[in-house]
Design a protein around this motif. Structure first.
Motif, PDB file in Angstrom:
ATOM      1  N   GLN A  95       0.835  -1.196   0.000  1.00 19.78           N
ATOM      2  CA  GLN A  95       0.000   0.000   0.000  1.00 19.78           C
ATOM      3  C   GLN A  95       0.873   1.249   0.000  1.00 19.78           C
ATOM      4  O   GLN A  95       0.606   2.201  -0.730  1.00 19.78           O
ATOM      5  N   GLY A  96       1.922   1.243   0.803  1.00 17.45           N
ATOM      6  CA  GLY A  96       2.836   2.374   0.816  1.00 17.45           C
ATOM      7  C   GLY A  96       3.508   2.579  -0.526  1.00 17.45           C
ATOM      8  O   GLY A  96       3.652   3.710  -1.005  1.00 17.45           O
ATOM      9  N   GLN A  97       3.906   1.474  -1.151  1.00 26.35           N
ATOM     10  CA  GLN A  97       4.549   1.574  -2.460  1.00 26.35           C
ATOM     11  C   GLN A  97       3.564   2.091  -3.505  1.00 26.35           C
ATOM     12  O   GLN A  97       3.923   2.888  -4.373  1.00 26.35           O
ATOM     13  N   ALA A  98       2.304   1.645  -3.415  1.00 25.87           N
ATOM     14  CA  ALA A  98       1.289   2.076  -4.375  1.00 25.87           C
ATOM     15  C   ALA A  98       1.039   3.574  -4.289  1.00 25.87           C
ATOM     16  O   ALA A  98       0.863   4.243  -5.305  1.00 25.87           O
ATOM     17  N   LEU A  99       1.028   4.118  -3.084  1.00 23.89           N
ATOM     18  CA  LEU A  99       0.778   5.546  -2.911  1.00 23.89           C
ATOM     19  C   LEU A  99       1.887   6.386  -3.534  1.00 23.89           C
ATOM     20  O   LEU A  99       1.644   7.489  -4.021  1.00 23.89           O
ATOM     21  N   HIS A 100       3.116   5.873  -3.533  1.00 21.11           N
ATOM     22  CA  HIS A 100       4.228   6.606  -4.133  1.00 21.11           C
ATOM     23  C   HIS A 100       4.300   6.381  -5.648  1.00 21.11           C
ATOM     24  O   HIS A 100       4.573   7.304  -6.409  1.00 21.11           O
ATOM     25  N   ALA A 101       4.057   5.145  -6.089  1.00 21.86           N
ATOM     26  CA  ALA A 101       4.235   4.804  -7.502  1.00 21.86           C
ATOM     27  C   ALA A 101       3.083   5.292  -8.376  1.00 21.86           C
ATOM     28  O   ALA A 101       3.291   5.706  -9.518  1.00 21.86           O
ATOM     29  N   GLY A 102       1.860   5.236  -7.851  1.00 20.20           N
ATOM     30  CA  GLY A 102       0.718   5.592  -8.677  1.00 20.20           C
ATOM     31  C   GLY A 102       0.443   4.519  -9.717  1.00 20.20           C
ATOM     32  O   GLY A 102       1.211   3.566  -9.880  1.00 20.20           O
ATOM     33  N   GLN A 107       4.107  -1.959  -9.929  1.00 20.83           N
ATOM     34  CA  GLN A 107       4.295  -3.272 -10.536  1.00 20.83           C
ATOM     35  C   GLN A 107       4.836  -4.227  -9.484  1.00 20.83           C
ATOM     36  O   GLN A 107       5.190  -3.823  -8.386  1.00 20.83           O
ATOM     37  N   CYS A 108       4.887  -5.510  -9.840  1.00 16.96           N
ATOM     38  CA  CYS A 108       5.423  -6.503  -8.908  1.00 16.96           C
ATOM     39  C   CYS A 108       6.876  -6.156  -8.600  1.00 16.96           C
ATOM     40  O   CYS A 108       7.666  -5.904  -9.521  1.00 16.96           O
ATOM     41  N   PRO A 109       7.266  -6.149  -7.334  1.00 13.78           N
ATOM     42  CA  PRO A 109       8.653  -5.817  -6.986  1.00 13.78           C
ATOM     43  C   PRO A 109       9.670  -6.817  -7.528  1.00 13.78           C
ATOM     44  O   PRO A 109      10.848  -6.515  -7.600  1.00 13.78           O
ATOM     45  N   LEU A 110       9.198  -8.013  -7.916  1.00 11.12           N
ATOM     46  CA  LEU A 110      10.128  -9.044  -8.387  1.00 11.12           C
ATOM     47  C   LEU A 110      10.078  -9.243  -9.901  1.00 11.12           C
ATOM     48  O   LEU A 110      11.076  -9.062 -10.583  1.00 11.12           O
ATOM     49  N   MET A 121      -4.352  -6.118  -7.173  1.00 10.30           N
ATOM     50  CA  MET A 121      -4.207  -5.185  -6.061  1.00 10.30           C
ATOM     51  C   MET A 121      -5.476  -4.338  -5.896  1.00 10.30           C
ATOM     52  O   MET A 121      -5.930  -4.098  -4.785  1.00 10.30           O
ATOM     53  N   PHE A 122      -6.075  -3.894  -7.017  1.00 12.49           N
ATOM     54  CA  PHE A 122      -7.335  -3.160  -6.936  1.00 12.49           C
ATOM     55  C   PHE A 122      -8.415  -4.022  -6.286  1.00 12.49           C
ATOM     56  O   PHE A 122      -9.162  -3.561  -5.424  1.00 12.49           O
ATOM     57  N   THR A 123      -8.496  -5.283  -6.722  1.00 14.73           N
ATOM     58  CA  THR A 123      -9.499  -6.200  -6.188  1.00 14.73           C
ATOM     59  C   THR A 123      -9.321  -6.434  -4.698  1.00 14.73           C
ATOM     60  O   THR A 123     -10.296  -6.535  -3.945  1.00 14.73           O
ATOM     61  N   MET A 124      -8.072  -6.485  -4.259  1.00 13.52           N
ATOM     62  CA  MET A 124      -7.771  -6.753  -2.856  1.00 13.52           C
ATOM     63  C   MET A 124      -7.821  -5.509  -1.978  1.00 13.52           C
ATOM     64  O   MET A 124      -7.477  -5.559  -0.807  1.00 13.52           O
ATOM     65  N   GLY A 125      -8.235  -4.377  -2.545  1.00 14.59           N
ATOM     66  CA  GLY A 125      -8.441  -3.182  -1.738  1.00 14.59           C
ATOM     67  C   GLY A 125      -7.228  -2.295  -1.559  1.00 14.59           C
ATOM     68  O   GLY A 125      -7.206  -1.460  -0.642  1.00 14.59           O
ATOM     69  N   ILE A 126      -6.229  -2.443  -2.415  1.00 10.21           N
ATOM     70  CA  ILE A 126      -5.069  -1.548  -2.354  1.00 10.21           C
ATOM     71  C   ILE A 126      -5.436  -0.262  -3.102  1.00 10.21           C
ATOM     72  O   ILE A 126      -5.872  -0.305  -4.247  1.00 10.21           O
TER      73      ILE A 126
END
Length: 203
Positions: A95-102, A107-110, A121-126
């Motif tokens: 969630q923290g990464q999503a707020l910065h990345a937009g 994307q997947c960190p790996l 991520m949208f489906t899971m409430g991020i």
């Protein structure tokens, strides 16, 4: 509120025949999922969506973002990339990464998958903001694309000083053809007016 038991809960579970409600601030604490995309559905802990991907973390698996251990299975707080199925992370971390990345850079960190990752991520409430990444605001990295602009010769002979140069001729500023991190006026390094390439001493 089905989480804190207090009145004033205005968010109702989207599931048919479920009459549970909760406060938005209580949602994460209680394992509720709120989807921040149209039609903006919310679900109580019982009816919250679960990641469909079949995966279990290996013992000792760490979150790829904070490098702290994750739980030994998928839970509300422990999530996995739906594409590679090997990238594990905490809900709070992604969630923290999503707020910065937009939406343009998350994307997947790996495996760097973006489409399947974003949908899950949208489906899971991020919550993923519809904006440019925060690191592109206020020209935070403008210095990285700045061209080197001064003469680094041991003795600069240009009357205007090291910071000045002309468009052509002996006072044109040439950048090192290898690193582009140093420059010289042609005249300051004894180069001919026809010289178009030069390497600094470090290269």
């Amino acid at each position: 509120c089905c989480i804190c038991g207090q009145t004033g809960a205005t968010i109702a579970c989207f599931e048919t025949d479920c009459d549970l409600s909760f406060h938005l601030p209580c949602a994460k604490q209680g394992g509720c999922v709120t989807q921040f995309i149209t039609p903006y559905r919310s679900f109580c802990p019982t009816h919250s969506p679960k990641q469909a991907v079949e995966a279990t973390p290996e013992p000792g698996t760490e979150c790829l973002i904070c490098m702290e251990p994750v739980e030994d299975r998928k839970t509300f707080n422990t999530m996995v990339c739906p594409a590679c199925k090997t990238a594990w992370f905490h809900r709070d971390c992604i969630q923290g990464q999503a707020l910065h990345a937009g939406i343009l850079s998350l994307q997947c960190p790996l495996c760097r998958n973006s489409h399947a990752f974003l949908v899950d991520m949208f489906t899971m409430g991020i919550r993923i903001p519809f904006r440019f990444p925060s690191w592109e605001e206020n020209d935070a990295f403008a210095d990285l694309v700045e061209r080197h602009r001064h003469c680094d010769a041991r003795e600069c002979l240009f009357p205007g000083g090291r910071e000045e140069a002309e468009e052509e001729g002996p006072w044109e500023l040439l950048l090192c053809s290898s690193c582009a991190a140093e420059g010289t006026h042609r005249y300051c390094s004894g180069l001919r007016d026809t010289t178009t390439s030069w390497e600094c001493d470090n290269c």
